[in-house]
Design an enzyme around this catalytic site. Sequence first.
Site, PDB file in Angstrom:
ATOM      1  CG  HIS A  50       8.293   2.483  -5.895  1.00  0.00           C
ATOM      2  ND1 HIS A  50       8.843   1.238  -6.006  1.00  0.00           N
ATOM      3  CD2 HIS A  50       9.158   3.202  -5.121  1.00  0.00           C
ATOM      4  CE1 HIS A  50       9.988   1.198  -5.340  1.00  0.00           C
ATOM      5  NE2 HIS A  50      10.199   2.375  -4.784  1.00  0.00           N
ATOM      6  CD  GLU A  52       5.408   0.494 -10.191  1.00  0.00           C
ATOM      7  OE1 GLU A  52       5.791   1.558  -9.647  1.00  0.00           O
ATOM      8  OE2 GLU A  52       6.195  -0.400 -10.544  1.00  0.00           O
ATOM      9  CB  CYS A  86      10.425  -2.894  -7.041  1.00  0.00           C
ATOM     10  SG  CYS A  86       9.186  -2.309  -5.860  1.00  0.00           S
ATOM     11  CB  CYS A  89       5.375  -2.185  -7.363  1.00  0.00           C
ATOM     12  SG  CYS A  89       5.825  -0.596  -6.632  1.00  0.00           S
TER      13      CYS A  89
HETATM   14 ZN   LIG Z   1       8.079  -0.484  -6.811  1.00  0.00          ZN
END
Ligand SMILES: [Zn+2]
Lengths: 163, 367
Positions: A50, A52, A86, A89
């Site tokens: 992701h 991040e 999410c 993260c």
């Molecule tokens: Zn994430």
Amino acid sequence: MVEFMNQALELAKEALTAKEVPVGCVFTVDGTIVAKSRNCVNLTRNPTRHAELNCIDQVIEHCKTNNIDHLSYFKKVCVYVTVEPCIMCAAALNNLNVLEVVYGCANDRFGGKTVLDVSNFYENSYILTGNLMADEAMSLLKQFYKGTNPNAPESKAKKKKEM
Amino acid sequence: MFEEPATKKAKLDPTTMTEKDIISDYINKIKNSKSNLQAVLSDELSHTIETTKVYIASIKDKRNISKAIQVLNEKLPLNELSHLKRVRKNTILLCQSSTVNTSTIEEYIDSKLPELKDVFELFSEIDVPSQAPKLKRQYTEAMKMWSCNFHPDIYLEKLSGDHFFPEDELNLHRTFMAIAFEAAGWYLKSTVKEITGDLLQAVNSSVVVDPSINSVVAVSFDNRLRHPVQHTAMMAIDDVARTQDGGAWTRKTTCNDSELSGIDMDLLEHLRIKFPDTKFGAKKFTSKEENIENGEKENTGPYLCTNYYIYLLKEPCFMCSMALIHARVKRVFFCFENSEFGALKSKAKLHTVQSLNHHYEVFTGFL
Ligand SMILES: [Zn+2]
Ligand SMILES: [Zn+2]
């Protein structure tokens, strides 16, 4: 703030062009961008890549090159991300004790606040602010989901959408 | 190495053990364990059944039962309590206590159901299960309170019992967990001289298995001291990605053969000697584009960690547990609980969060 989110949105657009879930992210320290990235799950065939986490990797690399202690450096980091982080993260950013997280639209599927509030499990959590340019972030996601995830097996592509 | 005498463990004190003793002691304990593994089930299944209050009353004249039920079902439907029966012998369930907005239940019935005036006597309030029982055990408990509907689920029944895995399959799980311990020892040996029991508790390692071929796809160790995101599960997911021509992080020594690229080459050599009966390597990966070229409709090869099992020394944290959901792992096995950040038993049960799009099963109880 708007300027940083604009940058993150540009990265999300880049993800969309690359047929990845359009999420973009920039990290700042003292008002200067120190990392920027976007989702690259399909490219790496790694569902944890992701935006991040990619930015976290960049910061660690930066710290290593410049002989900076990354643990104290992360405490100064502000995160601007187009979609609410999410659960994974959010936990990673909590582990790192980042200062602040600003996001665009909420993440009802995996959100680390909306689905399960991860900050409840950490003593000191970051300052979390949502809804900055949420419409722009959401419209990118909608454009992505009009198509299907090109890497998921046929049968699952329609009902299961990555984020 | 599983055959080391069990008497050895008696004299071991964790503070003075060498890493080899600690590792082989745990492996022995796991291999000699007599108990089956336990599934970590949702609170709804593992806790005692929740209750709510309802009003009941006796029917004066039995001949009025069917009329009373008809009127009640029409005017005071049970709604979320529809798992409960209306009648138990001569007693009728009237309504949930929370819906009564008059000072007494008698007044409430008189005002709401004038046609049933004087039909009931002996009003009282009781506790009943607020949700439908899902397990036989809960059904028995529920029936003590009030009659209710129950649809037994054979799989769930088995999952909540003490005999889920047959013995031969248990041995496989124990071997894969033993490999996780062996890998932890191997990595620790390369970084530290003396290993204490505390140190083993502070690290984590994992083994990813494709159960369709009983083969080890990835073996990964924790690197969090150098990279705070590189917990073993995160490493494992990236190792699996590498077997599918992907991967984001670089490794020291990896195999050119992509099926074996999820395991460090030197470690693989070591494990093959220690576990000669175990298979290593992923099924051959084909991308979706290749599948289409080959005229196949569906992606038949591996996709992320779909249908894979992962064995971890320690219960994964929130980050890792969510990562394993993103990776669509089928089952997670762990040995030690993580009281501080464990997200699959200790602090939360992420795999039971209904709104998430994928759910794996979690098993523990190796020691
Ligand atoms: Zn994430
Ligand atoms: Zn973790």
